[in-house]
Scaffold this motif. Structure first.
Motif, mmCIF file in Angstrom:
data_model
loop_
_atom_site.group_PDB
_atom_site.id
_atom_site.type_symbol
_atom_site.label_atom_id
_atom_site.label_comp_id
_atom_site.label_asym_id
_atom_site.label_seq_id
_atom_site.Cartn_x
_atom_site.Cartn_y
_atom_site.Cartn_z
ATOM 1 N N PHE A 123 8.824 2.218 -9.734
ATOM 2 C CA PHE A 123 8.240 1.294 -8.759
ATOM 3 C C PHE A 123 7.745 0.007 -9.431
ATOM 4 O O PHE A 123 7.793 -1.066 -8.831
ATOM 5 N N CYS A 124 7.280 0.138 -10.676
ATOM 6 C CA CYS A 124 6.730 -1.033 -11.355
ATOM 7 C C CYS A 124 7.817 -1.999 -11.818
ATOM 8 O O CYS A 124 7.649 -3.220 -11.744
ATOM 9 N N LEU A 125 8.917 -1.438 -12.320
ATOM 10 C CA LEU A 125 9.962 -2.300 -12.876
ATOM 11 C C LEU A 125 10.528 -3.295 -11.865
ATOM 12 O O LEU A 125 10.672 -4.486 -12.184
ATOM 13 N N LEU B 142 1.535 -3.884 -7.484
ATOM 14 C CA LEU B 142 0.964 -2.706 -6.832
ATOM 15 C C LEU B 142 -0.475 -2.526 -7.294
ATOM 16 O O LEU B 142 -0.765 -2.681 -8.488
ATOM 17 N N PRO B 143 -1.388 -2.187 -6.382
ATOM 18 C CA PRO B 143 -2.823 -2.164 -6.720
ATOM 19 C C PRO B 143 -3.180 -1.280 -7.907
ATOM 20 O O PRO B 143 -4.038 -1.645 -8.722
ATOM 21 N N SER B 144 -2.557 -0.109 -8.022
ATOM 22 C CA SER B 144 -2.938 0.837 -9.075
ATOM 23 C C SER B 144 -2.116 0.685 -10.340
ATOM 24 O O SER B 144 -2.328 1.430 -11.304
ATOM 25 N N MET B 145 -1.186 -0.257 -10.352
ATOM 26 C CA MET B 145 -0.316 -0.435 -11.503
ATOM 27 C C MET B 145 -0.687 -1.699 -12.267
ATOM 28 O O MET B 145 -1.275 -2.630 -11.705
ATOM 29 N N PRO B 146 -0.338 -1.760 -13.542
ATOM 30 C CA PRO B 146 -0.629 -2.968 -14.325
ATOM 31 C C PRO B 146 0.061 -4.191 -13.722
ATOM 32 O O PRO B 146 1.163 -4.098 -13.196
ATOM 33 N N ILE C 264 0.840 -1.208 0.000
ATOM 34 C CA ILE C 264 0.000 0.000 0.000
ATOM 35 C C ILE C 264 0.873 1.255 0.000
ATOM 36 O O ILE C 264 0.606 2.226 -0.736
ATOM 37 N N LEU C 265 1.923 1.260 0.817
ATOM 38 C CA LEU C 265 2.803 2.435 0.898
ATOM 39 C C LEU C 265 3.532 2.678 -0.417
ATOM 40 O O LEU C 265 3.662 3.828 -0.871
ATOM 41 N N LEU C 266 4.017 1.607 -1.056
ATOM 42 C CA LEU C 266 4.703 1.763 -2.340
ATOM 43 C C LEU C 266 3.739 2.229 -3.428
ATOM 44 O O LEU C 266 4.099 3.028 -4.297
#
Length: 691
Positions: A127-129, A179-183, A112-114
């Motif tokens: 952050f996604c990579l 991550l929840p908001s990322m693909p 959640i924090l990330l």
């Protein structure tokens, strides 16, 4: 899992974690409130602390200069010592795994924090990579640890269980969750193809070991075929059992409240059912005549019959008390992947769970004297495992040398593991209890010396039958260290301790309480010498302990003081045992005087190996002209051949009537109906006259 004394006795021990889940779920909300306000730095610091926690099982023994594998002294099912309870506690208790549950919550908090930082960042790919690589890195780390012996964790049997590999496991979970908001990442997308397996995971978890136990060729498992079999079984169980039960559980919310109570009542009722006879094929009593019969001894294991079978009992009379020993054993065979000479191999562990049990009860001398005629045992004893037996280094008698045999044709390393001491002989010296026993040598800090992983003889003096004081087993030093030593016959003469090292020649050694000993006498018994010359495949060995007899009225065939003992002849070709009583002189050089005709023992087959039916004499006691020859039948039952002294004397008189020389009757390989006899004119060649 909550009480270490019960855990390893469970039916489905591998499902122990289910007993922790309800409590962990109850703790979820309180723990959530504690963790909800953590910052990113505090979350990461808490995770690092939990990653480090399992390393305490490595660091603490190292700081204390103790073996990192201290837990190896524990044997499955043992709960008698603090070490046993500690090992079971660390292996199974839910408190030792709370850190894993908390780490899962911290991973969710970190996610959640990330995600919050990624949403506000101008470069969210930063952050996604990393999320794309976390799962592959975690899987790679786990694969290397489980594939390369060089990366094997220290104290791995405990440290890995307590999640010393937690960083890799956490990387896999976080990488797959993303991550929840990322693909969602590519690896995670690939993993979704297997989401259908979640319907069968519980059935797979519960029934995996049942599938393994029924696999027709355990140890030679084809991984692909076994996965198909176990997965197919899980699908069937989930479809036929799990899903219908889940439907009923949801449909009847009130009725399901009764399920725990009904199940508990059923389990209690099953536990109260009469215990079946473990040896229904072996007669409880065999009556030979009015003065001799054979019977099962009423010895009870204080820890229950599930711990193993009792065999090879030994009896000794001390005043108005009778002291007993017996061996408890159970064979367990398991297979695993391992290494031999730096190459992969199948390892077969043949584990003999072995313990010596001790007991002491009041002696009813009158009832003992009536034993041959009434058939009623004059005692009933509850036997306790000899857990207070220690090595001279004050360690438990547990971690023993394990002989190994490599079978090249199937690339299998067979390990013969014995968890404790084996056959014991109890005898008295100056009124105190002594116990001699054979055992594989306890392992030292340097392991086992090459070629010396063979059974040896040990002596424990001034033994406490109830565990009031520790007993120390000391190696009897006058035997060979590169071959198996066992079957020594203990006896006392003029306050000194002796052992018959071998019946033919009749070698006698004198021993001290510290284990030092030396051969002092050696005599030949011509009938035995002739028997061995004509039958090289026969081996003459000792049995039980020797008892002093001075009753000329009841021993008419030998009306003089003497020692009464037992021996057996093993046919290496036919793989059979024949047992005899024998008498030897009560004065040095302790030469053999008489050998009886064959003892009529009840024989049984072993449940652990395909052998001929056999018996093995392990003890001898005399009270009020009544002789009890204790023995084990087929390595699975403790018995006694009970007779009056004059009836035993007839066995010697019958043997003497055959001519006073070695007689082999029945067939050339000396099977059960043969007999060996001798008389007092046997030649005694004294080869050592030490006093």
């Amino acid at each position: 899992a909550w009480w270490p004394g019960w855990t390893e006795q469970a039916l489905q021990t591998h499902c122990w974690f289910l007993s922790a889940m309800v409590v962990f779920w109850l703790l979820f909300k309180p723990l959530s409130r504690c963790l909800q306000n953590l910052s990113l730095v505090a979350t990461l610091a808490s995770m690092v602390a939990l990653f480090a926690l399992p390393w305490l099982v490595i660091l603490l023994p190292a700081i204390a200069h103790q073996s990192l594998t201290w837990y190896s002294a524990h044997s499955w099912g043992q709960t008698s010592t603090l070490l046993d309870l500690s090992v079971v506690f660390l292996k199974f208790h839910p408190a030792c795994y709370l850190h894993i549950f908390v780490l899962g919550m911290l991973l969710a908090k970190l996610r959640i924090l990330l995600d919050a930082k990624a949403k506000t960042s101008a470069r969210p790919w930063v952050f996604c990579l990393p999320m794309e690589f976390l799962a592959p890195i975690g899987y790679l780390g786990l694969f290397l640890v489980f594939s390369l012996p060089e990366l094997e964790p220290l104290a791995f049997k405990l440290s890995a269980r307590l999640s010393v590999l937690l960083p890799f496991q956490a990387a896999v979970l976080l990488g797959l969750a993303g991550l929840p908001s990322m693909p969602i990442g590519r690896v995670a997308q690939f993993a979704t193809w297997f989401n259908f397996l979640e319907n069968y995971s519980y059935a797979m978890y519960v029934f995996q070991f049942i599938c393994y136990s029924v696999w027709p060729d355990r140890g030679q498992i084809n991984l692909a075929l076994f996965l198909i079999f176990s997965m197919g079984s899980a699908v069937v169980i989930a479809t036929v059992v799990q899903k219908p039960v889940q439907g009923c559980w949801s449909k009847y919310p009130t009725g399901r409240l009764a399920v725990p109570f009904v199940l508990s009542a059923v389990l209690v009722g099953v536990a109260m059912l009469p215990v079946h006879d473990p040896n229904p094929d072996v007669p409880i009593v065999v009556r030979h005549d009015s003065r001799m019969f054979d019977t099962r001894l009423p010895l009870v294991d204080s820890e229950g019959s599930a711990m193993g079978l009792l065999m090879n009992p030994s009896l000794a009379v001390r005043g108005d008390r009778i002291v007993m020993t017996a061996r408890r054993h159970k064979l367990e065979v398991s297979w695993r992947n391992g290494w031999y000479n730096h190459s992969s191999a199948l390892v077969e562990d043949q584990t003999w769970h072995s313990d010596i049990l001790l007991g002491e009860v009041a002696l009813d001398a009158e009832a003992w004297s009536r034993w041959p005629t009434t058939g009623e045992a004059p005692f009933q004893a509850s036997m306790k495992p000899w857990y207070w037996l220690r090595t001279p280094q004050n360690q438990g008698w547990r971690h023993l040398c394990a002989p190994e045999d490599y079978v090249a044709k199937n690339n299998t390393l067979v390990r013969h593991v014995v968890t404790g001491p084996e056959d014991a002989k109890v005898f008295l010296r100056n009124g105190s209890i002594s116990v001699s026993f054979n055992s594989l040598p306890p392992m030292g800090e340097e392991g086992c010396a090459l070629g010396q992983d063979v059974s040896q003889m040990y002596l424990a003096s001034s033994v406490s039958a109830d565990g009031a004081a520790d007993s120390v087993g000391r190696h009897l030093t006058c035997g060979a260290t590169d071959k198996a030593e066992k079957n020594w016959i203990p006896f006392e003469h003029n306050g000194k301790m002796y052992f018959v090292y071998s019946p033919s020649p009749h070698r006698v050694v004198r021993a001290e309480d510290d284990g030092s000993c030396q051969q002092v006498f050696s005599t030949d018994f011509e009938p035995f010498a002739k028997l061995k010359r004509n039958n090289s495949h026969l081996e003459i060995r000792g049995s039980g302990q020797a008892v002093f007899v001075n009753d000329t009225a009841a021993t008419l065939s030998l009306p003089r003081p003497h020692f009464l003992a037992a021996l057996h002849i093993y046919d290496t070709k036919a793989k059979t045992y024949s047992h005899f009583a024998y008498r030897f002189s009560d004065e040095p050089p302790f030469n053999i005087l008489q050998v009886s005709s064959q003892l009529p023992l009840v024989e049984a087959t072993s449940e652990d190996s395909p052998t001929n039916p056999f018996a093995f004499v392990s003890g001898l006691a005399v009270v009020n002209r009544t002789v009890a020859i204790s023995y084990g039948a087929g390595d699975r039952e403790a018995r006694a051949l009970v007779m009056t002294m004059d009836r035993l004397d007839e066995l010697f008189a019958c043997a003497d009537a055959m001519g006073g020389e070695a007689v082999v009757s029945g067939n050339a390989s000396f099977l059960g109906n043969g007999s060996v006899v001798g008389n007092t004119s046997a030649t005694d060649n004294v080869s050592a006259a030490a006093r």
